[in-house]
Write an enzyme that holds these catalytic residues in place. Structure first.
Site, PDB file in Angstrom:
ATOM      1  N   SER A   1       0.825  -1.207   0.000  1.00 18.43           N
ATOM      2  CA  SER A   1       0.000   0.000   0.000  1.00 18.43           C
ATOM      3  C   SER A   1       0.854   1.250   0.000  1.00 18.43           C
ATOM      4  CB  SER A   1      -0.860   0.053   1.265  1.00 18.43           C
ATOM      5  OG  SER A   1      -1.655  -1.083   1.361  1.00 18.43           O
TER       6      SER A   1
ATOM      7  N   GLU B   1      -4.546   0.000  -8.755  1.00 22.92           N
ATOM      8  CA  GLU B   1      -3.501   0.969  -9.107  1.00 22.92           C
ATOM      9  C   GLU B   1      -2.293   0.208  -9.640  1.00 22.92           C
ATOM     10  OE1 GLU B   1      -3.514   4.898  -6.337  1.00 22.92           O
ATOM     11  OE2 GLU B   1      -3.121   3.058  -5.252  1.00 22.92           O
TER      12      GLU B   1
ATOM     13  N   HIS C   1      -1.621  -2.849  -7.153  1.00 21.29           N
ATOM     14  CA  HIS C   1      -2.224  -2.519  -5.861  1.00 21.29           C
ATOM     15  C   HIS C   1      -3.742  -2.666  -5.902  1.00 21.29           C
ATOM     16  CE1 HIS C   1      -3.207   0.652  -2.624  1.00 21.29           C
ATOM     17  NE2 HIS C   1      -2.964  -0.493  -2.041  1.00 21.29           N
TER      18      HIS C   1
ATOM     19  N   ASN D   1      -4.340   5.904  -1.258  1.00 21.24           N
ATOM     20  CA  ASN D   1      -3.994   6.029   0.160  1.00 21.24           C
ATOM     21  C   ASN D   1      -3.362   7.362   0.507  1.00 21.24           C
ATOM     22  OD1 ASN D   1      -4.983   3.627   1.273  1.00 21.24           O
ATOM     23  ND2 ASN D   1      -3.335   2.492   0.300  1.00 21.24           N
TER      24      ASN D   1
END
Ligand code: NAD
Length: 293
Positions: A121, A154, A142, A192
């Protein structure tokens, strides 16, 4: 990596690894799911079974697809089994030391052409790539939590990632029915980078006594139309994962605005990591979640 991906290895059978195994098997790939912990493998298979059954009940897939998907997944504690993979997605604990150790043991087992991806992450893809024998065939894929439900993936290239690796990853992710967003290799990428400071700010809001857990979550659900309150979401993601992402942003971007809230640190120190440990900003041990503040 073989020109055509048929077999996908997944390292780490936690909440994300189970979901990745699920979507890969459903898309027709053979899956080798590896973990060091037998109980995690058992729990992951039970999760995949439960979630596939739910997809049958809601009419998304038929019973034949459910059975075929389950039969494509092999769970193992034998790392050498991953030799058969054309692509390995590493989704172990968000800890750089753990991931580096995995690559050191895994790389000699894999075919030199096998593509290696990480589901990290927040850790630098370029730095993780340098811990492998194949930075050209390494990148970030991701997934979002819960993997079978969330539409986005991602894709993140490291400095050395070859174009052919990136193209193959794009084809692979599209074959899972997911939409791609391409992010540059900066701490926490895009989702994130935006989401975690919001969650961290919600924890500061609690820490400073501006609102209770319930007030803050209600405010964001009804006042900003978020499907989940930020504290409920933090518990869902895992407070250890939230903290390690904030630390990565704080250190990687060297900006005090990313300072992890001391209350988040305290919860992690207490082992109150959210849903997965039964307690976080809510206590999940009873029939309905009860705020812990
Ligand atoms: P988790 O704690 O649920 O699972 C981690 C798993 O890794 C555990 O089953 C553990 O036994 C296993 N593991 C630890 N050391 C290992 C080793 N040496 N070899 C094999 N397996 C090992 O964590 P998670 O939420 O599934 O996160 C996994 C990865 O996915 C992390 O990199 C995390 O940042 C990333 N991620 C998490 C989320 C999320 O919302 N939780 C979302 C996207 C990406």
């Amino acid at each position: 990596m073989a020109d055509e991906i048929r077999t996908v290895g997944v390292v780490g059978a936690g909440q994300m690894g189970a979901g990745i195994a699920h979507v890969c098997a459903l898309a027709g790939y053979n899956v080798i799911l590896y973990d060091i912990a037998e109980d995690r493998l058992k729990a992951a298979l039970a999760t995949v079974e439960g979630n596939l059954a739910r997809q049958v009940s809601s009419g998304k897939i038929d019973d034949e697809e459910r059975k075929r998907s389950l039969s494509r997944i092999t769970a193992t504690r034998g790392l050498e089994k991953l030799a058969a993979a054309d692509l390995v997605v590493e989704s172990a604990t968000e800890d750089e030391t753990v991931k580096r150790k995995i690559y050191a043991e895994l790389c000699p087992i894999l075919d030199p052409e096998t593509l290696l991806a990480t589901n990290t992450s927040s850790i630098s893809i370029t730095r993780l790539a340098s811990a492998t024998d194949r930075p050209e065939r390494f990148m970030g894929i991701h997934f979002m939590n819960p993997v079978p439900v969330m539409e986005l993936v991602e894709l993140v290239r490291g400095i050395a990632t070859e174009d052919s690796t990136f193209s193959k990853a794009k084809v692979f992710v599209a074959s899972l029915g997911k939409t791609i967003a391409v992010a540059e290799d900066f701490p926490a990428f895009m989702v994130n980078r935006i989401l975690m400071p919001m969650i961290n700010e919600a924890i500061y809001t609690l820490y400073e006594g501006v609102g209770t857990v319930d007030a803050i979550d209600t405010a964001m659900r009804l006042g900003a139309h978020h499907p989940m309150g930020p504290l409920q979401l933090a518990d869902f993601v895992g407070l250890d994962t939230c903290l390690s992402i904030m630390q990565m942003l704080y250190e990687g971007l060297a900006d005090s605005k990313y300072r992890p809230c001391p209350l988040l640190v305290k919860y992690v120190e207490a082992g109150w990591l959210g849903r997965k440990t039964g307690r976080g900003f809510y206590d999940y041990r009873g029939d309905t979640p009860v705020p812990t503040r």
